[in-house]
Design an enzyme around this catalytic site. Structure first.
Site, PDB file in Angstrom:
ATOM      1  N   LEU A 103     -12.731 -35.892   9.751  1.00 28.72           N
ATOM      2  CA  LEU A 103     -14.134 -35.533   9.918  1.00 28.72           C
ATOM      3  C   LEU A 103     -14.354 -35.228  11.391  1.00 28.72           C
ATOM      4  O   LEU A 103     -13.766 -35.875  12.266  1.00 28.72           O
ATOM      5  CB  LEU A 103     -15.062 -36.681   9.495  1.00 28.72           C
ATOM      6  CG  LEU A 103     -15.147 -37.024   8.001  1.00 28.72           C
ATOM      7  CD1 LEU A 103     -16.078 -38.210   7.798  1.00 28.72           C
ATOM      8  CD2 LEU A 103     -15.626 -35.829   7.179  1.00 28.72           C
ATOM      9  N   ASP A 104     -15.205 -34.233  11.665  1.00 26.76           N
ATOM     10  CA  ASP A 104     -15.546 -33.943  13.054  1.00 26.76           C
ATOM     11  C   ASP A 104     -16.113 -35.192  13.723  1.00 26.76           C
ATOM     12  O   ASP A 104     -16.725 -36.049  13.060  1.00 26.76           O
ATOM     13  CB  ASP A 104     -16.596 -32.832  13.129  1.00 26.76           C
ATOM     14  CG  ASP A 104     -16.088 -31.503  12.603  1.00 26.76           C
ATOM     15  OD1 ASP A 104     -14.857 -31.323  12.537  1.00 26.76           O
ATOM     16  OD2 ASP A 104     -16.935 -30.657  12.254  1.00 26.76           O
ATOM     17  N   LYS A 105     -15.957 -35.265  15.025  1.00 33.89           N
ATOM     18  CA  LYS A 105     -16.490 -36.395  15.792  1.00 33.89           C
ATOM     19  C   LYS A 105     -17.978 -36.585  15.528  1.00 33.89           C
ATOM     20  O   LYS A 105     -18.467 -37.708  15.406  1.00 33.89           O
ATOM     21  CB  LYS A 105     -16.240 -36.165  17.288  1.00 33.89           C
ATOM     22  CG  LYS A 105     -16.796 -37.241  18.189  1.00 33.89           C
ATOM     23  CD  LYS A 105     -16.501 -36.942  19.662  1.00 33.89           C
ATOM     24  CE  LYS A 105     -17.086 -38.009  20.578  1.00 33.89           C
ATOM     25  NZ  LYS A 105     -16.822 -37.711  22.002  1.00 33.89           N
TER      26      LYS A 105
ATOM     27  N   THR B 186     -19.678 -35.875  12.873  1.00 35.64           N
ATOM     28  CA  THR B 186     -20.003 -36.102  11.456  1.00 35.64           C
ATOM     29  C   THR B 186     -19.751 -37.554  11.080  1.00 35.64           C
ATOM     30  O   THR B 186     -18.758 -38.149  11.498  1.00 35.64           O
ATOM     31  CB  THR B 186     -19.151 -35.181  10.558  1.00 35.64           C
ATOM     32  OG1 THR B 186     -19.346 -33.826  10.956  1.00 35.64           O
ATOM     33  CG2 THR B 186     -19.544 -35.330   9.100  1.00 35.64           C
TER      34      THR B 186
END
Length: 284
Positions: free
Chosen positions: A133-135, A137
């Site tokens: 997951l993106d930082k 998110t």
């Protein structure tokens, strides 16, 4: 490492060789070691690779520590881990906003992978990254707890057999559901970003449904593919960037309004249906 797995009721009869190679995706080198060391047992007794197994049989594998490689990570803070589901093979945790999934440099100690390594260390287990997951998110993210299950989870993800639902708050009034199929590629001018690139980009599919439409709209997104920044780039491409997105949006917010709210998968060994919900969500 010893793994005892009871084959589920819907398991087709097959040889031990077929089970290890085709069902469990055990690498050739490890299959060789298992065979020559006689480290496979069926219902407690040594078994040859040409022998058959079926539903209800318990297959036990003994794997040496150095049969698989592991990239060591520094131990973080185990108290930051919020478990949504866990068994001996896999774990789903609730990632906080602003935390990286894994370190990019050896000296990093404040990523989710570092914290999970600290959580699992007392159990003599290790975390393996399945997806990211993106930082910016938050929400549900899956990790393997041993190298045996890792390739099977990877195959489930690749074959779109892991359902992932996201909540997002977007700019503007989005009145109806939409499926976005625009290809995504790298931005040549900013290595952090992705762009719509129909000529050279990778296939990307995002299904968007509307929970509430207003000046800012609340939407659910379901992924069929897992491209970097996929939801963020796709929503921007239809004129509804995610609120609080520092790369692709304009509306200010305390955080990126994107949350991995649900995950559904079939357990690789037991075939049990696993459903987790990461709360609190963005609106419920």
């Amino acid at each position: 490492m010893e793994y005892a797995i009871t084959l589920p009721v819907n398991q087709k009869e097959m040889t031990i060789r077929e089970l290890l190679e085709k069902e469990w995706l055990v690498p050739r080198k490890v299959r060789h070691f298992l065979r020559v060391r006689k480290n496979v047992r069926k219902n407690g007794a040594p078994v040859m690779f040409h022998e058959h197994c079926q539903a209800g049989d318990t297959i036990t594998l003994t794997i040496e520590e150095d049969d698989y490689t592991y990239q060591e990570v520094a131990l973080g803070d185990k108290n930051k881990i919020v478990v949504l589901y866990e068994d001996e093979h896999l774990i789903v945790v609730n990632k906080a906003y602003g935390v990286k999934t894994h370190p990019n440099q050896a000296q990093e100690t404040d990523t989710l992978l570092n914290d999970l390594a600290a959580y699992l260390a007392p159990k003599k287990q290790r975390p393996y990254v399945v997806h990211r997951l993106d930082k910016e998110t938050s929400g549900a993210i899956l990790f393997a707890k041993n190298p045996l299950v890792l390739p099977i989870l990877g195959r489930l993800l690749e074959q779109k057999n892991i359902y992932r639902q996201y909540q997002a708050v977007v700019s503007g009034h989005l009145a109806h559901a939409v499926t976005i199929t625009k290809k995504i590629g790298r931005d040549r001018h900013d290595r952090r970003k992705r762009i719509i690139d129909e000529r050279n980009g990778q296939t990307a599919i995002t299904h968007v449904t509307v929970h509430h439409a207003g000046r800012k709209s609340q939407v659910y997104c379901q992924l069929e593919t897992g491209r970097t920044h996929q939801i963020r780039v796709h929503l921007k491409s239809i004129g509804h960037p995610i609120v609080g997105d520092p790369l692709y949006g304009t509306q200010k917010a305390p955080r990126l309004m994107l949350h991995a709210s649900q995950m559904h998968l079939e357990h690789p060994f037991s075939k049990e249906k696993i459903v987790v919900t990461a709360t609190p969500g963005l609106w419920e």
